[in-house]
Design a protein around this motif. Structure first.
Motif, PDB file in Angstrom:
ATOM      1  N   ARG A 148      50.351  27.178 -32.796  1.00  0.00           N
ATOM      2  CA  ARG A 148      51.448  26.329 -32.315  1.00  0.00           C
ATOM      3  C   ARG A 148      52.424  27.131 -31.459  1.00  0.00           C
ATOM      4  O   ARG A 148      52.975  26.599 -30.477  1.00  0.00           O
ATOM      5  CB  ARG A 148      52.178  25.680 -33.493  1.00  0.00           C
ATOM      6  CG  ARG A 148      53.282  24.706 -33.076  1.00  0.00           C
ATOM      7  CD  ARG A 148      52.742  23.600 -32.192  1.00  0.00           C
ATOM      8  NE  ARG A 148      53.775  22.645 -31.804  1.00  0.00           N
ATOM      9  CZ  ARG A 148      53.653  21.773 -30.794  1.00  0.00           C
ATOM     10  NH1 ARG A 148      52.535  21.737 -30.080  1.00  0.00           N
ATOM     11  NH2 ARG A 148      54.631  20.945 -30.490  1.00  0.00           N
ATOM     12  N   PRO A 171      53.645  26.314 -41.730  1.00  0.00           N
ATOM     13  CA  PRO A 171      52.453  25.571 -42.163  1.00  0.00           C
ATOM     14  C   PRO A 171      51.878  26.180 -43.438  1.00  0.00           C
ATOM     15  O   PRO A 171      51.967  27.390 -43.657  1.00  0.00           O
ATOM     16  CB  PRO A 171      51.476  25.755 -40.996  1.00  0.00           C
ATOM     17  CG  PRO A 171      52.215  26.470 -39.920  1.00  0.00           C
ATOM     18  CD  PRO A 171      53.392  27.122 -40.540  1.00  0.00           C
ATOM     19  N   SER A 209      50.969  17.187 -37.834  1.00  0.00           N
ATOM     20  CA  SER A 209      49.645  17.020 -38.445  1.00  0.00           C
ATOM     21  C   SER A 209      48.940  15.796 -37.870  1.00  0.00           C
ATOM     22  O   SER A 209      47.720  15.802 -37.651  1.00  0.00           O
ATOM     23  CB  SER A 209      49.780  16.895 -39.965  1.00  0.00           C
ATOM     24  OG  SER A 209      50.255  18.095 -40.537  1.00  0.00           O
ATOM     25  N   THR A 243      58.293  25.394 -38.041  1.00  0.00           N
ATOM     26  CA  THR A 243      58.028  25.062 -39.435  1.00  0.00           C
ATOM     27  C   THR A 243      57.122  26.149 -40.020  1.00  0.00           C
ATOM     28  O   THR A 243      56.594  26.988 -39.291  1.00  0.00           O
ATOM     29  CB  THR A 243      57.320  23.707 -39.557  1.00  0.00           C
ATOM     30  OG1 THR A 243      56.133  23.745 -38.745  1.00  0.00           O
ATOM     31  CG2 THR A 243      58.220  22.566 -39.099  1.00  0.00           C
ATOM     32  N   ARG A 296      47.637  19.082 -35.397  1.00  0.00           N
ATOM     33  CA  ARG A 296      48.164  20.422 -35.631  1.00  0.00           C
ATOM     34  C   ARG A 296      48.557  20.520 -37.102  1.00  0.00           C
ATOM     35  O   ARG A 296      49.732  20.415 -37.452  1.00  0.00           O
ATOM     36  CB  ARG A 296      49.349  20.689 -34.709  1.00  0.00           C
ATOM     37  CG  ARG A 296      48.981  20.597 -33.236  1.00  0.00           C
ATOM     38  CD  ARG A 296      50.196  20.447 -32.353  1.00  0.00           C
ATOM     39  NE  ARG A 296      49.857  20.439 -30.943  1.00  0.00           N
ATOM     40  CZ  ARG A 296      49.533  19.348 -30.251  1.00  0.00           C
ATOM     41  NH1 ARG A 296      49.494  18.164 -30.865  1.00  0.00           N
ATOM     42  NH2 ARG A 296      49.263  19.424 -28.963  1.00  0.00           N
ATOM     43  N   LYS A 324      56.632  17.991 -39.833  1.00  0.00           N
ATOM     44  CA  LYS A 324      55.302  18.477 -40.210  1.00  0.00           C
ATOM     45  C   LYS A 324      54.264  17.358 -40.154  1.00  0.00           C
ATOM     46  O   LYS A 324      53.144  17.546 -39.641  1.00  0.00           O
ATOM     47  CB  LYS A 324      55.345  19.067 -41.617  1.00  0.00           C
ATOM     48  CG  LYS A 324      55.957  20.448 -41.702  1.00  0.00           C
ATOM     49  CD  LYS A 324      55.803  21.010 -43.109  1.00  0.00           C
ATOM     50  CE  LYS A 324      55.769  22.516 -43.111  1.00  0.00           C
ATOM     51  NZ  LYS A 324      55.448  23.072 -44.428  1.00  0.00           N
ATOM     52  N   GLN A 335      49.788  20.954 -40.687  1.00  0.00           N
ATOM     53  CA  GLN A 335      50.928  21.706 -41.203  1.00  0.00           C
ATOM     54  C   GLN A 335      50.944  21.827 -42.720  1.00  0.00           C
ATOM     55  O   GLN A 335      51.646  22.671 -43.262  1.00  0.00           O
ATOM     56  CB  GLN A 335      52.234  21.012 -40.782  1.00  0.00           C
ATOM     57  CG  GLN A 335      52.474  21.016 -39.290  1.00  0.00           C
ATOM     58  CD  GLN A 335      52.901  22.372 -38.791  1.00  0.00           C
ATOM     59  OE1 GLN A 335      53.960  22.871 -39.159  1.00  0.00           O
ATOM     60  NE2 GLN A 335      52.078  22.989 -37.972  1.00  0.00           N
TER      61      GLN A 335
END
Length: 298
Positions: A30, A15, A261, A13, A265, A257, A267
């Motif tokens: 990531r 971020p 998150s 993805t 993590r 995402k 995003q």
């Protein structure tokens, strides 16, 4: 890289920060986690990476970040998706200059072109490409379904490395393998039917879900590739539920995402016009992931 480009390619993805800029630090962090799972490579700037929402400078920054973070430990494939063949070729040249190992192209989107017109557009792109080319067959997004005979007509270009097959047709991987032989790799591109694709002879898996669940996706591929079908089916019972929830949601990018998150993590959001997944969908996915982790160690 000298190892074969078979196996699992995770699709990152993109971020974003609170200000809406790319969060390249989050992306690099990531990448480290995903590479630790043993995946073959990353496919950056695909649809999951919101590639069509990024400007030229953002593309350059992201490719350089991915290449630098990977640092030769895995293969880097870059999506070069554009409407015109000339723009595809320009993106390929740029990706090659920034250190990519291979690239991915799609049929020109929106036009709903007949397959022969698509092949005519892609042929000069493949012939001139500095890098090996993956052709992404995604009829749901491009309006064109490239059948095995259409794709076979590109094999003489010398740059046709692989197909990412996402039509969802139950027997398509087998048909592609039969028609293209061993000269062209065939990757499952529809996460919800990954195991079926492996059973039909796929070379690997280009998986948006492997950005979220890399260890489990990598484990599924290794079990199938080694012929341990009983354990692969057992893992798939739990993993397939999570993947089906992702693939079946039109806001799947937002869903991935948000799930990342939720695990710390961060995003950020998706960029318009992409939709945001609802809380109920996220809750269902997190429940499926929790079940997967209870039943299977990665």
């Amino acid at each position: 890289m000298t190892n074969p480009m078979h196996g699992v390619f995770a699709v990152p993805t993109t971020p974003y920060t609170e200000d809406g800029d790319q969060n390249l630090d989050a992306l690099g962090g990531r990448i480290e986690e995903v590479l630790a799972s043993g995946v073959t490579g990353l496919l950056g700037l695909g649809a999951t990476g919101e590639a069509l929402a990024l400007g030229t400078a953002e593309r350059e920054a992201q490719i350089k970040t991915i290449v630098s973070a990977v640092d030769g430990r895995a293969h880097v494939v870059i999506g070069c998706m554009a409407y015109t063949p000339s723009e595809m070729s320009a993106q390929i040249t740029a990706a090659a200059g920034w250190g990519a190992d291979a690239i991915m192209v799609t049929p020109p989107f929106y036009g709903g072109l007949e397959p022969d017109a698509v092949i005519a557009a892609l042929r000069p792109v493949l012939t001139a490409s500095e890098l090996p080319v993956m052709v992404y067959n995604n009829p749901h997004s491009t309006g064109t379904d490239l059948l095995p005979d259409h794709l076979a007509s590109l094999q003489d270009t010398g740059r046709f490395w692989s197909v990412k097959e996402t039509s969802g047709e139950a027997t398509r991987i087998r048909e592609l393998r039969s028609r293209l032989g061993d000269d062209t790799d065939i990757f499952v591109g529809a996460d919800g039917i990954a195991l079926e694709g492996f059973a039909q002879g796929a070379s690997g898996w280009v998986a948006a879900s492997a950005w979220l669940l890399p260890e489990h996706c990598q484990k599924l591929w290794k079990l199938a590739d080694s012929g341990d079908w009983a354990d692969a089916v057992d893992l798939w019972r739990s993993l397939g539920r999570a993947l089906g929830l992702i693939e079946g949601d039109s806001a799947f990018i937002s869903l991935i995402k948000q799930a990342l998150s939720n695990s710390g993590r961060e995003q950020g959001p998706v960029r318009p016009p992409l939709p945001t997944a609802d809380p109920e969908a996220l809750a269902a996915l997190l429940d499926a992931i929790a079940e997967l982790e209870r039943n299977h160690t990665a």
